[in-house]
Design a protein around this motif. Structure first.
Motif, mmCIF file in Angstrom:
data_model
loop_
_atom_site.group_PDB
_atom_site.id
_atom_site.type_symbol
_atom_site.label_atom_id
_atom_site.label_comp_id
_atom_site.label_asym_id
_atom_site.label_seq_id
_atom_site.Cartn_x
_atom_site.Cartn_y
_atom_site.Cartn_z
ATOM 1 N N LEU A 80 1.031 -1.307 0.310
ATOM 2 C CA LEU A 80 -0.039 0.012 0.040
ATOM 3 C C LEU A 80 1.231 1.528 0.422
ATOM 4 C CD1 LEU A 80 -2.980 -1.124 2.627
ATOM 5 C CD2 LEU A 80 -3.107 -0.787 0.016
ATOM 6 N N ILE A 81 0.307 2.065 -0.501
ATOM 7 C CA ILE A 81 1.236 3.502 -1.067
ATOM 8 C C ILE A 81 0.314 3.974 0.402
ATOM 9 C CG2 ILE A 81 1.626 5.160 -2.333
ATOM 10 C CD1 ILE A 81 1.234 3.446 -4.736
ATOM 11 N N ILE A 82 -0.193 4.295 0.214
ATOM 12 C CA ILE A 82 -1.115 5.436 1.765
ATOM 13 C C ILE A 82 -2.184 4.414 2.105
ATOM 14 C CG2 ILE A 82 -3.150 6.225 0.408
ATOM 15 C CD1 ILE A 82 -2.554 8.909 1.955
ATOM 16 N N ASP A 83 -2.342 4.800 4.072
ATOM 17 C CA ASP A 83 -2.804 3.560 5.058
ATOM 18 C C ASP A 83 -4.404 4.099 4.272
ATOM 19 O OD1 ASP A 83 -3.561 2.015 7.126
ATOM 20 O OD2 ASP A 83 -4.693 4.535 7.695
ATOM 21 N N LYS A 85 -6.622 4.350 5.885
ATOM 22 C CA LYS A 85 -7.734 5.297 6.425
ATOM 23 C C LYS A 85 -7.667 6.341 6.582
ATOM 24 C CE LYS A 85 -8.483 1.999 10.637
ATOM 25 N NZ LYS A 85 -8.297 1.880 12.029
ATOM 26 N N ALA A 86 -6.108 6.870 6.095
ATOM 27 C CA ALA A 86 -5.526 8.133 5.815
ATOM 28 C C ALA A 86 -5.885 9.119 4.102
ATOM 29 C CB ALA A 86 -4.081 7.936 5.691
ATOM 30 N N ALA A 87 -6.249 7.388 3.251
ATOM 31 C CA ALA A 87 -6.786 7.887 2.189
ATOM 32 C C ALA A 87 -8.393 9.068 2.369
ATOM 33 C CB ALA A 87 -6.868 6.772 1.532
ATOM 34 N N ASN A 90 -8.653 11.992 4.430
ATOM 35 C CA ASN A 90 -8.388 12.787 2.655
ATOM 36 C C ASN A 90 -9.632 13.301 1.757
ATOM 37 O OD1 ASN A 90 -5.668 12.996 4.233
ATOM 38 N ND2 ASN A 90 -4.870 11.815 2.328
#
Length: 105
Positions: A80-83, A85-87, A90
């Motif tokens: 994964l590039i980004i978690d 939950k964070a995506a 955002n």
């Protein structure tokens, strides 16, 4: 004489996907099938020792121990590039800004 089963090994990037069908002997593990498929020749960036691997979208905890069944599809997952939950946070923040801008207009 060992019986052969049919399996597939799949990997995809945003630019390219590959599904390799192969016959393996009964008792072959998920990890062994991934090695035998030659998928790493097509995608040299795959590090099988560290890769997350699953069968039909369900992650396998121990790919070196999990034995395949006929017609299974082994899937090798990219990191994964980004978690997630964070995506999601955002996207929600962007939607809130857009909603506020639309309301002001």
């Amino acid at each position: 004489m060992s019986q052969l089963i049919k399996v597939e090994v799949a990997y995809a990037t945003p630019e390219k996907q590959q599904i390799i069908a192969l016959d393996v002997t009964q008792g072959t593990t998920v990890f062994q099938a991934a090695q035998q498929s030659g998928i790493c020749d097509v995608f040299p960036e795959i590090q099988l020792e560290d890769a997350k691997i699953g069968i039909f979208g369900k992650a396998v905890r121990n790919p070196k121990e999990e034995v395949l069944r006929d017609a299974d599809r082994v899937e090798i997952y990219r990191p994964l590039i980004i978690d997630p939950k964070a995506a999601r946070a955002n996207r929600a923040a962007k939607a809130a800004v857009k909603a506020k801008a639309d309301k002001s207009a």
